[in-house]
Design an enzyme around this catalytic site. Structure first.
Site: not given
Lengths: 365, 332
Positions: B243, B272, B291
């Site tokens: 993360r 993000e 991601h």
């Protein structure tokens, strides 16, 4: 340095003969002679012709390896006075196919004993011709394999998982929130290796870590132990491999038999979800057929470290296709591997000059 | 008459954060799907019918305002394994369970990790850009990467994903070090030839590639900051697939600019996506992917199937296979 300056001064004032007499009786005599002797020793190193340092040639960091054993002269400097330099040259180092050992060049190197190639591929060398002149040819197998296998896996993964596209989306200053295309699964997929030599086996070893099912095609079948070590199955018929694979990796060397090995027919046998990875030579693939296959969706994508020519013309259709990843022949481009290649190249040349057994001699067929 | 399917709330089908059609079809086989937008058109009518909330890419967010519209909610099922974005105790207090999808995400995440590591080490992005650049006339000789084979890989977080990363690295004859809250057993270590580093500092000092594969908790927030980056080799690469918040991003920017470390490859950032003027976006030695750790057709399908499995169990009052239970240490 002071002693050399002294010598020069004396010689200038008195002329060589008288200077010698004077120098002979001075205490400077011995140190000067030692300096002269050292210079002569360096000059006694055999001469080797190379392409260049920097530019299209060697990185600065590897020249020390060559200079340990050779007095090197760049092609450009050689061309200033080929008649003077030519006869001194006993070894020629070829890097990225330069300098090209063509008849015109070779005929100006009467003392040449060896053409030592940096890299394992020697499709750019006319081995029969060179050896007919009494000159040995060497290459650098083995030392290139790990880095090349690594690049093959890097290209396979980057293509499968849309890493380049993902990066471009992630850093695009203009857009946020753009969908990145879904990739294809690598774990558990089928990896088809065409050319199961030293490099092909290392690719298989890496593929195994991803639980890939490994199938291969080769001129000759490998031993049971070799196959079991990587869990690879032999396909006598390359067509079967093409039909079964999710990733097809080309790791053959370029010969008349492998030129155009992958063309329309072979591409049409591949799955529409399959990826072609080429780390061999551009000419192994029919590039026009590849363009069509990529445009029509006959195969999903291609990842190429090699093309023909290199680089491709700037208007070549491969450059514009969204499902193509191209790298500029970086298969061995790490400092570690480059140094090892130069070391091996020099070792081969030194052995040839000394008349010893040459580690990697390439004999004509 | 056909039995009416249970109502389940999703973000949207299609669109940036939505489900691909094929994946939505899997949900529709078992549930009556309602999109977030549709719910908001008449929350009083639709809300009480909804028993399941499917979260995909953090949407729709399980916030109090939304949960307040769903009195019949039995379960929040999040696609993926990370649950740092969920207030599990709060959701439980409303009488709803929480489930995630561990296991099915591990292979593709480990694959992407290796892909990022290799792409960064061997400058694949730079190479491609040069190869297709209209101005390129010669093959560059100076595009040098760093050797992967035989290098030292340090894995921070040796859970299922970390372990699979180790397995893949064996094929590259990498020397593997790992740091974890608890040491793995000897068989596990030997199977992947990994050595335990009780001191994270030792791992950082010795590694050529540092891979972060922990989950985000209060203990791992900012785990890698100035001090940790300065311990790393200047030739080392940081790869983050956990993360964004596990890494101090400002410290990372400085380390990359000053050459404290060679490069970074990140599938995750905070937030993000990053703001368009964030310094990370402009650095030449950073590779960022949006991601996509689980973005393959196969894995996305398996995730959705597992989401359905968990939701059906919750609705039927059966044990939920991947229920996220409160632990002694806070998850979030």
């Amino acid at each position: 340095m002071q002693s050399v300056c002294y010598v020069r001064c004396v010689r200038r004032l008195w002329g060589p003969a008288q200077a010698s007499q004077i120098l002979n009786v001075t205490n400077m005599h011995r140190s000067v002679r030692q300096l002269q002797h050292k210079k002569v020793m360096e000059d006694n190193k055999p001469w080797a012709l190379i392409s260049e340092v920097g530019g299209q040639g060697y990185i600065e960091e590897v020249t020390d390896i060559m200079k340990q054993h050779f007095q090197i002269i760049c092609h450009k400097d050689f061309l200033q006075n080929p008649l003077l330099h030519g006869p001194k040259i006993q070894a020629m180092f070829v890097w990225n196919a330069l300098p090209a050992p063509k008849p015109a060049l070779l005929s100006s190197l009467p003392s040449l004993k060896v053409v030592a190639n940096g890299g394992v591929g020697i499709d750019h060398l006319d081995v029969s011709y060179i050896t007919s002149l009494g000159v040995k040819v060497t290459n650098t197998p083995g030392v290139v394999s790990d880095a090349t296998a690594d690049i093959a896996m890097g290209l396979l993964l980057a293509s499968a998982r849309n890493i380049v596209e993902g990066h471009q989306i992630a850093v695009n200053p203009n857009t946020m929130h753009t969908q990145c295309q879904m990739g294809v699964e690598v774990t558990g997929s089928t990896l088809g290796i065409i050319g199961m030599g030293h490099i092909g086996c290392k690719i298989a070893q890496r593929g195994k870590g991803f639980d890939m099912k490994i199938v291969y095609h080769n001129r000759s079948r490998r031993s049971v132990e070799d196959e079991q070590a990587v869990g690879a199955s032999y396909h006598d018929n390359m067509d079967d491999l093409l039909k079964a694979s999710d990733f097809v990796v080309l790791a053959v060397n370029l010969t008349p038999e492998t030129t155009g090995l992958i063309s329309h027919r072979e591409l049409s046998l591949m799955k529409p979800t399959a990826t072609l990875v080429n780390i061999s030579r551009g000419l192994v693939v029919d590039q026009d057929a590849l363009v069509k296959a990529l445009q029509s969706g006959t195969i999903r994508a291609a990842a190429l470290d090699v093309t023909h020519p290199e680089p491709l013309p700037r208007d070549h259709p491969l450059l514009g296709l969204p499902n193509v990843l191209i790298t500029p022949h970086v298969g061995t481009n790490t400092y570690t591997t480059t140094r090892r290649m130069v070391q091996r190249m020099v070792e081969n040349a030194v052995a040839a000059l000394k008349g010893q057994t040459i580690p990697n001699e390439v004999k004509p067929k | 008459m056909a039995e009416e399917k249970t109502w389940a709330l999703v973000s949207e089908v299609g669109g940036e954060h939505g489900y691909l059609e094929e994946l939505a079809d899997i949900l529709k086989q078992h549930f009556r799907i309602i999109c977030y937008r549709e719910l908001l058109e008449d929350p009083v009518l639709h809300g009480p019918k909804i028993q399941v909330l499917f979260m995909w890419k953090y949407c729709p967010a399980a916030e109090p305002l939304l949960l307040g519209l769903l009195p019949s909610l039995k379960v929040v099922v999040s696609g993926g394994v990370g649950i740092d974005h969920l207030d599990v105790p709060f959701i439980n207090s409303l009488g709803a369970k929480v489930a995630n999808t561990p296991g099915v995400v591990s292979d593709s995440t480990a694959d992407l990790t290796m892909g990022l590591l290799l792409a960064s080490a061997r400058k694949i992005l730079d190479g491609h850009q040069i190869a297709i650049d209209p101005k390129t006339m010669h093959i560059p000789q100076s595009l040098m990467g760093v050797e992967v084979t035989g290098s030292t890989l340090g894995i921070i977080g040796m859970g299922e994903i970390g372990y699979k990363i180790a397995q893949r690295s064996n094929g590259f004859e990498m020397k593997i070090l790992y740091h974890n809250r608890t040491r793995r057993n000897v068989e596990d270590e030997q199977a992947v030839r990994a050595s335990y580093c009780e001191s994270l500092d030792d791992l950082l000092r010795q590694s050529d590639f540092v891979v972060i594969a922990v989950k985000l908790t209060s203990d791992t927030t900012g785990l890698v900051g100035h001090r940790e980056l300065s311990l790393m080799k200047p030739t080392a690469t940081l790869v983050n697939i956990s993360r964004g918040q596990v890494v101090d991003q400002d410290a990372l920017v400085k380390a990359l600019q000053s050459g404290s470390i060679r490069a970074a490859a990140l599938d995750v950032t905070h937030p993000e996506p990053l703001p368009r003027d964030h310094p990370l976006l402009g650095l030449p030695n950073v590779l960022i992917t949006p991601h996509i750790g689980i973005s393959t057709y196969n894995t996305a399908r398996r995730i959705v199937e597992k989401m359905v499995e968990n939701a059906l169990a919750a609705v039927k009052g059966l044990p939920v296979p991947n229920e996220v239970k409160l632990q002694l240490h806070n998850q979030c």
